[in-house]
Design a protein around this motif. Structure first.
Motif, short mmCIF file in Angstrom:
data_model
loop_
_atom_site.label_atom_id
_atom_site.label_comp_id
_atom_site.label_asym_id
_atom_site.label_seq_id
_atom_site.Cartn_x
_atom_site.Cartn_y
_atom_site.Cartn_z
N MET A 1 -35.34 7.85 -19.80
CA MET A 1 -36.54 7.27 -20.34
C MET A 1 -37.68 7.56 -19.39
O MET A 1 -37.63 7.27 -18.21
CB MET A 1 -36.30 5.77 -20.48
N LYS A 2 -38.75 8.11 -19.93
CA LYS A 2 -39.92 8.46 -19.14
C LYS A 2 -40.90 7.30 -19.10
O LYS A 2 -41.18 6.69 -20.13
CB LYS A 2 -40.63 9.69 -19.72
N VAL A 3 -41.42 7.06 -17.92
CA VAL A 3 -42.42 6.01 -17.77
C VAL A 3 -43.77 6.69 -17.65
O VAL A 3 -43.97 7.54 -16.79
CB VAL A 3 -42.13 5.15 -16.52
N SER A 4 -44.65 6.36 -18.53
CA SER A 4 -45.99 6.95 -18.52
C SER A 4 -46.86 6.20 -17.52
O SER A 4 -47.02 4.99 -17.60
CB SER A 4 -46.59 6.86 -19.93
N GLN A 5 -47.38 6.92 -16.56
CA GLN A 5 -48.27 6.31 -15.57
C GLN A 5 -49.68 6.82 -15.78
O GLN A 5 -49.90 8.01 -15.90
CB GLN A 5 -47.82 6.66 -14.15
N LYS A 6 -50.56 5.88 -15.84
CA LYS A 6 -51.98 6.25 -15.93
C LYS A 6 -52.50 6.44 -14.52
O LYS A 6 -52.41 5.54 -13.70
CB LYS A 6 -52.79 5.16 -16.61
N THR A 7 -53.00 7.60 -14.25
CA THR A 7 -53.59 7.84 -12.93
C THR A 7 -55.10 7.92 -13.11
O THR A 7 -55.60 8.71 -13.89
CB THR A 7 -53.06 9.15 -12.31
N THR A 8 -55.75 7.08 -12.43
CA THR A 8 -57.21 7.10 -12.47
C THR A 8 -57.70 7.79 -11.22
O THR A 8 -57.24 7.51 -10.11
CB THR A 8 -57.80 5.68 -12.54
N ALA A 9 -58.59 8.70 -11.41
CA ALA A 9 -59.13 9.45 -10.29
C ALA A 9 -60.17 8.59 -9.57
O ALA A 9 -61.17 8.18 -10.16
CB ALA A 9 -59.77 10.74 -10.77
N LEU A 10 -59.90 8.27 -8.33
CA LEU A 10 -60.84 7.49 -7.54
C LEU A 10 -61.90 8.43 -6.97
O LEU A 10 -61.61 9.57 -6.62
CB LEU A 10 -60.11 6.79 -6.40
N PRO A 11 -63.14 7.94 -6.87
CA PRO A 11 -64.18 8.81 -6.31
C PRO A 11 -63.93 9.03 -4.82
O PRO A 11 -63.47 8.14 -4.11
CB PRO A 11 -65.47 8.02 -6.53
N GLN A 12 -64.18 10.25 -4.39
CA GLN A 12 -64.03 10.56 -2.97
C GLN A 12 -65.23 10.01 -2.23
O GLN A 12 -66.38 10.22 -2.63
CB GLN A 12 -63.92 12.06 -2.75
N LEU A 13 -64.98 9.30 -1.14
CA LEU A 13 -66.06 8.74 -0.33
C LEU A 13 -66.28 9.62 0.90
O LEU A 13 -65.32 10.01 1.56
CB LEU A 13 -65.72 7.31 0.09
N HIS A 14 -67.54 9.92 1.16
CA HIS A 14 -67.91 10.78 2.29
C HIS A 14 -68.55 9.93 3.38
O HIS A 14 -69.29 8.99 3.10
CB HIS A 14 -68.89 11.86 1.85
N ARG A 15 -68.30 10.29 4.61
CA ARG A 15 -68.89 9.61 5.76
C ARG A 15 -70.34 10.07 5.94
O ARG A 15 -70.74 11.11 5.44
CB ARG A 15 -68.11 9.91 7.03
N ALA A 16 -71.10 9.29 6.69
CA ALA A 16 -72.51 9.63 6.94
C ALA A 16 -72.64 10.98 7.64
O ALA A 16 -73.55 11.74 7.36
CB ALA A 16 -73.17 8.53 7.78
N ALA A 17 -71.71 11.30 8.54
CA ALA A 17 -71.77 12.58 9.25
C ALA A 17 -71.59 13.76 8.28
O ALA A 17 -72.27 14.79 8.42
CB ALA A 17 -70.70 12.63 10.33
N GLU A 18 -70.72 13.60 7.29
CA GLU A 18 -70.51 14.66 6.30
C GLU A 18 -71.74 14.84 5.42
O GLU A 18 -72.14 15.97 5.12
CB GLU A 18 -69.29 14.33 5.44
N VAL A 19 -72.34 13.72 5.03
CA VAL A 19 -73.56 13.78 4.21
C VAL A 19 -74.69 14.41 5.00
O VAL A 19 -75.43 15.25 4.49
CB VAL A 19 -73.94 12.37 3.70
N ALA A 20 -74.81 14.03 6.26
CA ALA A 20 -75.86 14.58 7.12
C ALA A 20 -75.70 16.09 7.26
O ALA A 20 -76.69 16.83 7.19
CB ALA A 20 -75.82 13.92 8.49
N GLN A 21 -74.49 16.54 7.44
CA GLN A 21 -74.25 17.98 7.57
C GLN A 21 -74.61 18.70 6.28
O GLN A 21 -75.24 19.76 6.30
CB GLN A 21 -72.80 18.24 7.93
N ALA A 22 -74.26 18.12 5.14
CA ALA A 22 -74.57 18.73 3.84
C ALA A 22 -76.07 18.77 3.59
O ALA A 22 -76.59 19.72 3.01
CB ALA A 22 -73.88 17.96 2.73
#
Length: 113
Positions: A1-22
């Motif tokens: 028996m297969k169990v159906s799992q709903k996977t919700t994609a969570l947003p990736q969070l970026h640090r201030a240093a990563e944003v600053a570099q971008a």
């Protein structure tokens, strides 16, 4: 028996240093703008984090577009400060520095001024 799992994609969070570099700016600037409420952010666990949507909105906030009249628009943060109206001409008073205390050691206070 297969169990159906709903996977919700969570947003990736970026640090201030990563944003600053971008964005090509300093990490301090990103944190300061967030602290002052000028840019969107989330603060899980007490540190500034940014989603991809936040970064896009930050880019839109600081985007500069030419005005329709052909003149470049000045962003609000760089707008010239208002100066006091120069309509009333007040003559400038010339100031004179006091003689240092060690130089007027033997002189009374009233003659040094």
């Amino acid at each position: 028996m297969k169990v159906s799992q709903k996977t919700t994609a969570l947003p990736q969070l970026h640090r201030a240093a990563e944003v600053a570099q971008a964005l090509g700016c300093s990490e301090w600037w990103v944190k300061e703008q967030a602290r002052r409420g000028r840019i969107p952010y989330t603060k899980p666990g007490g540190s500034y984090r940014f989603t991809a949507e936040h970064v896009l909105e930050i880019m839109r906030i600081f985007e500069s577009r030419p005005a329709e009249s052909g003149r470049a628009a000045i962003p609000v943060s760089q707008a010239p400060r208002h100066r006091a109206a120069a309509t009333t001409a007040v003559p400038a008073t010339s100031l004179k520095a006091r003689t240092p205390r060690r130089a007027r050691h033997g002189q009374p206070e009233s003659t040094a001024a």
